[in-house]
Scaffold this motif. Structure first.
Motif, PDB file in Angstrom:
ATOM      1  N   ALA A 106      -2.341  -0.617   9.060  1.00 26.86           N
ATOM      2  CA  ALA A 106      -1.644  -1.295   7.971  1.00 26.86           C
ATOM      3  C   ALA A 106      -2.164  -2.733   7.915  1.00 26.86           C
ATOM      4  CB  ALA A 106      -0.152  -1.287   8.234  1.00 26.86           C
ATOM      5  N   ASP A 107      -2.520  -3.195   6.736  1.00 26.70           N
ATOM      6  CA  ASP A 107      -3.175  -4.493   6.614  1.00 26.70           C
ATOM      7  C   ASP A 107      -2.388  -5.402   5.665  1.00 26.70           C
ATOM      8  OD1 ASP A 107      -4.995  -6.517   6.647  1.00 26.70           O
ATOM      9  OD2 ASP A 107      -6.534  -5.471   5.490  1.00 26.70           O
ATOM     10  N   PRO A 108      -1.530  -6.283   6.201  1.00 27.93           N
ATOM     11  CA  PRO A 108      -0.799  -7.184   5.311  1.00 27.93           C
ATOM     12  C   PRO A 108      -1.756  -8.201   4.690  1.00 27.93           C
ATOM     13  CG  PRO A 108      -0.270  -7.637   7.621  1.00 27.93           C
ATOM     14  CD  PRO A 108      -1.266  -6.523   7.624  1.00 27.93           C
ATOM     15  N   VAL A 109      -1.628  -8.400   3.379  1.00 24.02           N
ATOM     16  CA  VAL A 109      -2.466  -9.387   2.684  1.00 24.02           C
ATOM     17  C   VAL A 109      -1.534 -10.363   1.990  1.00 24.02           C
ATOM     18  CG1 VAL A 109      -4.267  -9.741   0.951  1.00 24.02           C
ATOM     19  CG2 VAL A 109      -4.250  -7.634   2.290  1.00 24.02           C
ATOM     20  N   GLY A 110      -1.799 -11.655   2.176  1.00 24.08           N
ATOM     21  CA  GLY A 110      -0.949 -12.680   1.557  1.00 24.08           C
ATOM     22  C   GLY A 110       0.496 -12.508   2.022  1.00 24.08           C
ATOM     23  N   GLU A 111       1.412 -12.851   1.100  1.00 27.83           N
ATOM     24  CA  GLU A 111       2.841 -12.829   1.454  1.00 27.83           C
ATOM     25  C   GLU A 111       3.502 -11.507   1.097  1.00 27.83           C
ATOM     26  OE1 GLU A 111       4.635 -15.649   2.612  1.00 27.83           O
ATOM     27  OE2 GLU A 111       2.592 -16.423   2.914  1.00 27.83           O
ATOM     28  N   ARG A 112       2.914 -10.783   0.129  1.00 28.80           N
ATOM     29  CA  ARG A 112       3.680  -9.679  -0.457  1.00 28.80           C
ATOM     30  C   ARG A 112       3.016  -8.316  -0.425  1.00 28.80           C
ATOM     31  NH1 ARG A 112       5.153 -11.236  -6.339  1.00 28.80           N
ATOM     32  NH2 ARG A 112       6.466  -9.394  -6.206  1.00 28.80           N
ATOM     33  N   LEU A 113       1.710  -8.265  -0.164  1.00 28.09           N
ATOM     34  CA  LEU A 113       1.000  -6.990  -0.305  1.00 28.09           C
ATOM     35  C   LEU A 113       0.737  -6.345   1.057  1.00 28.09           C
ATOM     36  CD1 LEU A 113      -1.631  -8.165  -2.962  1.00 28.09           C
ATOM     37  CD2 LEU A 113       0.370  -6.703  -3.386  1.00 28.09           C
ATOM     38  N   LEU A 114       0.664  -5.024   1.054  1.00 29.13           N
ATOM     39  CA  LEU A 114       0.306  -4.292   2.280  1.00 29.13           C
ATOM     40  C   LEU A 114      -0.663  -3.176   1.889  1.00 29.13           C
ATOM     41  CD1 LEU A 114       1.020  -3.909   5.360  1.00 29.13           C
ATOM     42  CD2 LEU A 114       2.569  -2.099   4.611  1.00 29.13           C
ATOM     43  N   VAL A 115      -1.894  -3.251   2.397  1.00 32.57           N
ATOM     44  CA  VAL A 115      -2.851  -2.166   2.165  1.00 32.57           C
ATOM     45  C   VAL A 115      -2.663  -1.177   3.311  1.00 32.57           C
ATOM     46  CG1 VAL A 115      -5.276  -1.562   1.853  1.00 32.57           C
ATOM     47  CG2 VAL A 115      -4.440  -3.774   1.037  1.00 32.57           C
ATOM     48  N   LEU A 116      -2.383   0.072   2.937  1.00 31.44           N
ATOM     49  CA  LEU A 116      -1.928   1.038   3.947  1.00 31.44           C
ATOM     50  C   LEU A 116      -2.781   2.307   3.898  1.00 31.44           C
ATOM     51  CD1 LEU A 116       0.494   1.306   5.953  1.00 31.44           C
ATOM     52  CD2 LEU A 116       1.663   2.609   4.164  1.00 31.44           C
ATOM     53  N   PRO A 117      -3.409   2.696   5.031  1.00 27.03           N
ATOM     54  CA  PRO A 117      -4.142   3.966   5.032  1.00 27.03           C
ATOM     55  C   PRO A 117      -3.209   5.112   4.645  1.00 27.03           C
ATOM     56  CG  PRO A 117      -4.519   2.764   7.072  1.00 27.03           C
ATOM     57  CD  PRO A 117      -3.432   2.040   6.339  1.00 27.03           C
ATOM     58  N   ALA A 127       8.278  -3.700   5.820  1.00 31.67           N
ATOM     59  CA  ALA A 127       8.981  -2.766   4.919  1.00 31.67           C
ATOM     60  C   ALA A 127       9.224  -3.357   3.530  1.00 31.67           C
ATOM     61  CB  ALA A 127      10.296  -2.334   5.557  1.00 31.67           C
ATOM     62  N   ASP A 128       9.299  -4.694   3.419  1.00 32.19           N
ATOM     63  CA  ASP A 128       9.600  -5.274   2.105  1.00 32.19           C
ATOM     64  C   ASP A 128       8.339  -5.607   1.299  1.00 32.19           C
ATOM     65  OD1 ASP A 128       8.812  -7.136   3.899  1.00 32.19           O
ATOM     66  OD2 ASP A 128      10.229  -8.700   3.258  1.00 32.19           O
ATOM     67  N   ARG A 129       7.172  -5.245   1.814  1.00 34.23           N
ATOM     68  CA  ARG A 129       5.935  -5.560   1.073  1.00 34.23           C
ATOM     69  C   ARG A 129       5.622  -4.504   0.013  1.00 34.23           C
ATOM     70  NH1 ARG A 129       1.815  -9.138   3.184  1.00 34.23           N
ATOM     71  NH2 ARG A 129       2.754 -10.446   4.762  1.00 34.23           N
ATOM     72  N   LEU A 130       4.822  -4.885  -0.952  1.00 35.90           N
ATOM     73  CA  LEU A 130       4.360  -3.956  -1.996  1.00 35.90           C
ATOM     74  C   LEU A 130       3.184  -3.168  -1.418  1.00 35.90           C
ATOM     75  CD1 LEU A 130       4.315  -6.563  -4.898  1.00 35.90           C
ATOM     76  CD2 LEU A 130       6.023  -4.753  -4.534  1.00 35.90           C
ATOM     77  N   VAL A 131       3.338  -1.847  -1.345  1.00 35.03           N
ATOM     78  CA  VAL A 131       2.355  -1.019  -0.641  1.00 35.03           C
ATOM     79  C   VAL A 131       1.273  -0.514  -1.589  1.00 35.03           C
ATOM     80  CG1 VAL A 131       2.045   1.152   0.609  1.00 35.03           C
ATOM     81  CG2 VAL A 131       4.024  -0.313   1.103  1.00 35.03           C
ATOM     82  N   ILE A 132       0.022  -0.682  -1.161  1.00 34.75           N
ATOM     83  CA  ILE A 132      -1.109  -0.069  -1.874  1.00 34.75           C
ATOM     84  C   ILE A 132      -1.708   0.944  -0.906  1.00 34.75           C
ATOM     85  CG2 ILE A 132      -3.294  -0.498  -3.045  1.00 34.75           C
ATOM     86  CD1 ILE A 132      -2.216  -3.581  -2.812  1.00 34.75           C
ATOM     87  N   ARG A 133      -1.519   2.226  -1.189  1.00 32.85           N
ATOM     88  CA  ARG A 133      -2.055   3.266  -0.303  1.00 32.85           C
ATOM     89  C   ARG A 133      -3.522   3.492  -0.617  1.00 32.85           C
ATOM     90  NH1 ARG A 133       1.158   5.887   3.040  1.00 32.85           N
ATOM     91  NH2 ARG A 133       3.392   5.598   2.715  1.00 32.85           N
TER      92      ARG A 133
END
Ligand code: SAM
Length: 312
Positions: A106-117, A127-133
């Motif tokens: 899981a790769d948090p980017v900035g304050e709000r995004l999460l790039v997730l395999p 858990a509160d981040r915006l997930v990009i799978r």
């Protein structure tokens, strides 16, 4: 099992990757059929990451591996660098599965995004981040490269400047790779994304990742470049242009950006080295754009772009 009934095995290719070569390698390897690629951070030498790639052993006998070295070597020439040594390690199937996936977290980017395999659930602390799978292993752009991160962070900041959302914006993603930028824009509230890439693997990856995120409705993707993007936008240029491609390509696009970016719109350009910024700014200015270097990570830069008539 391979055709001889033996369990498949893999070559793990490793090389120390100077920042100048990252982009070219991440671009070139998939073209050569090598799609399982990861960049490993080295805390002891943050400027130099290690590039890892996994190749099916049956497809890459010694002669092919030597040819690969010869094919990659010229990538270092424009930078006056020696090409790094290629190290080959043999791996069995089970090890491959483990080692491949352990490089994708899981790769948090900035304050709000999460790039997730695709195979992971969001960790509790994010858990509160915006997930990009993302299903990596396909095309460039899983968020780990500085040029992608710079764009993702800039998107987030743009949303922050508009009350937290990109609501209502029509977005153009030129050179979409995995589609990560367009998907992030949609997660941040954009209305729609038109995406293109000249690489069919990237187009497929973007379409698959859009489905994976349940965003295949607002995201349209097609094979091609500027002209196809213009068609996808139905000749109504976008409010926001995202383009993370090498500086010479950005320069060549400069006169054509008017076809895909509306007056009053904004562009985020990444993929350039900071040292290339003055030349690129000049080329953009000649085509009627005001561009400014807005952020940097390592040697990579991000530029914002506006029509000069809007700035004046
Ligand atoms: C550096 S990657 C960026 C991928 C993704 N947008 C990101 O930010 O991570 C550049 C992408 O642009 C594509 N590309 C290169 N030249 C292009 C062109 N002339 N028109 C459209 N796409 C191009 C490549 O195939 C590649 O997928």
């Amino acid at each position: 099992m391979d055709s001889r009934g033996a369990p498949p095995s893999w070559w793990r290719l490793e090389l120390v990757c100077p920042p100048e070569l990252e982009e070219s390698l991440l671009w070139k390897l998939p073209i050569l059929g090598i799609r399982r690629v990861a960049l490993q951070h080295r805390p002891e030498a943050p400027e130099q990451r290690r590039l890892l790639a996994w190749l099916p052993a049956c497809d890459w006998p010694e002669i092919q591996r030597s040819e690969l070295a010869a094919t990659l070597a010229p990538l270092a020439e424009p930078f006056g660098l020696p090409f790094p040594e290629l190290q080959w390690h043999h791996q069995e199937e089970e090890d491959w599965n483990l080692s491949w996936k352990q490089h994708w977290q899981a790769d948090p980017v900035g304050e709000r995004l999460l790039v997730l395999p695709a195979w992971l659930e969001p960790p509790e602390e994010h858990a509160d981040r915006l997930v990009i799978r993302m299903d990596p292993g396909s095309a460039f752009g899983t968020g780990s490269h500085p040029t992608t991160r710079l764009c993702l962070e800039a998107l987030e900041q743009m949303a922050a400047g508009r009350g937290g959302s990109l609501a209502g914006l029509r977005v153009a993603d030129l050179g979409c790779g995995t589609g990560v930028l367009g998907l992030a824009a949609l997660r941040l509230g954009a209305a729609s994304v038109a995406a293109v890439d000249t690489d069919a693997v990237a187009v497929r990856a973007t379409a698959e990742n859009a489905c994976l995120n349940g965003l295949d409705g607002p995201l349209q993707v097609a094979l091609g470049s500027l002209e196809v993007l213009e068609e996808l936008l139905e000749a109504r240029p976008a409010d926001l242009l995202l383009c993370n491609i090498l500086a010479p390509v950005l320069e060549a696009f400069a006169p054509g950006f008017t076809r895909v970016l509306a007056p009053g719109g904004e562009g985020l350009l990444s993929g350039l080295l900071v040292a290339q910024a003055p030349r690129l700014e000049g080329a953009l200015a000649a085509a009627g754009w005001t561009a400014a270097l807005a952020a940097r990570e390592e040697r990579w830069g991000l530029m914002t772009l506006r029509a000069t008539a809007d700035v004046a």
